[in-house]
Enzyme design. Structure first.
Site, mmCIF file in Angstrom:
data_model
loop_
_atom_site.group_PDB
_atom_site.id
_atom_site.type_symbol
_atom_site.label_atom_id
_atom_site.label_comp_id
_atom_site.label_asym_id
_atom_site.label_seq_id
_atom_site.Cartn_x
_atom_site.Cartn_y
_atom_site.Cartn_z
ATOM 1 N N LYS A 127 -7.635 20.753 -30.689
ATOM 2 C CA LYS A 127 -8.368 22.016 -30.717
ATOM 3 C C LYS A 127 -8.421 22.658 -32.102
ATOM 4 C CE LYS A 127 -7.567 23.196 -25.863
ATOM 5 N NZ LYS A 127 -7.062 24.214 -24.913
ATOM 6 N N ASP A 157 -11.612 29.127 -23.947
ATOM 7 C CA ASP A 157 -10.268 29.401 -23.429
ATOM 8 C C ASP A 157 -9.980 30.899 -23.420
ATOM 9 O OD1 ASP A 157 -9.476 26.779 -22.923
ATOM 10 O OD2 ASP A 157 -8.593 26.490 -24.900
#
Length: 305
Positions: A78, A118
């Site tokens: 990420k 997220d």
């Protein structure tokens, strides 16, 4: 159901390590079927390919050349993916982590744009699962890509002070510095092992954002005696649905939240970015719950696709 057209065809995927049993393909596919879309979700597992995590940049470029509409990005990529993108959406840039890449244009004009769903996924899950939770003081365990997203969500939601602990102190310090720059001095601090007992005893809530507790990584992310009845406890792990941390917290009378809502809602936001269609978020949460209970085996990383 409307018959899909060529314009309704989407090739998407997920890059990460150990993702062979991720729920994301089935979760995305179910929503695409409901909307009458041709939708193919491919897993690009770094473990299966035998490549290091920094190979993510090469894979993103190949996917763009192959006509992918978008990619989900999960552990441990990420943050590694940031240097391989053409642009970042404001939220992804602020967080310093990307879990969704959208390819804009085709051929030599194709641009890979990073997003972070997220943040919105955790915020929506928290609002639904712990609507009455106090946010004055919160302790967060983990400062990686998922931790950065959760921290932004908590501070945006009104947390006055966020104490962040991580096994890598420099990682926690780096995240805290970025958070204070964005939200104001003193909103976040580093909590080392000697501070953890004190800050937890004063906290309203505890949120866990590392892989500890997921299948294959059993255990507690902090000493058991620090979990007290005055806390709410959230865990971004969704396999198993009840981690050792949540089981302990529930036994001690804490309100708890597992990672399933974050999984479903970040997937819904990614699906919208990939397709331009508005998903049924409640249906995706119900489908995620069904999948998690029907396929409770190992796999799927914490807090992400």
């Amino acid at each position: 159901m409307t018959r899909p057209t060529a314009q309704d065809s989407y090739l998407v995927g997920l890059i990460g390590s150990g993702i062979g049993t991720s729920l994301s393909p089935m979760l995305h596919q179910a929503e695409a079927d409901r909307l009458g879309l041709r939708y193919l979700y491919r897993l690009i597992d770094l473990d299966a390919l035998g490549g290091p995590p920094d190979r993510v940049g090469e894979l993103v470029h190949v996917a763009g050349d192959m006509g992918f509409r978008g990619l989900n990005i999960t552990h441990p990529c990420k943050q590694l993916v940031l240097d391989h993108l053409d642009a970042l959406a404001p939220q992804a840039e602020a967080v310093g982590a990307v879990n969704t890449v959208v390819f804009e244009g085709r051929g030599p004009d194709c641009r890979a744009v990073g997003h972070n769903t997220d943040v919105t996924g955790f915020a929506a899950s928290f609002d639904q699962g712990l609507p009455e939770a106090r946010l004055r003081r919160v302790v967060q365990l983990g400062a990686g890509g998922a931790g950065a997203a959760v921290a932004h969500a908590l501070l945006t939601r009104g947390t006055r002070h966020l104490a962040i602990a991580d096994p890598v102190p420099d990682r926690a310090a780096s995240l805290v510095a970025r958070l204070n720059l964005r939200f104001g001095d003193g909103r976040a601090t580093v909590a080392d092992s000697s501070d953890l007992g004190t800050v937890t005893s004063r906290a309203d809530g505890l949120v866990h954002t590392s892989p500890t507790g997921m299948t294959g990584h059993p255990g507690l992310p902090l000493p058991a005696d620090l979990v007290h009845p005055g806390l709410w406890v959230a865990d971004v792990v969704y396999r198993p649905l009840e981690t050792e941390l949540l089981r302990l917290a529930r036994a001690r009378g804490c309100a708890v939240l597992n990672g399933l809502g974050m999984l479903a809602f970040q997937a819904a936001d990614a699906f919208r970015l990939f397709t331009g269609r508005e998903p049924d978020r409640a249906r995706m949460l119900a489908r995620a719950t069904e999948l998690a209970t029907s396929f409770p085996g190992p796999g799927a990383h914490a807090s992400g696709p």
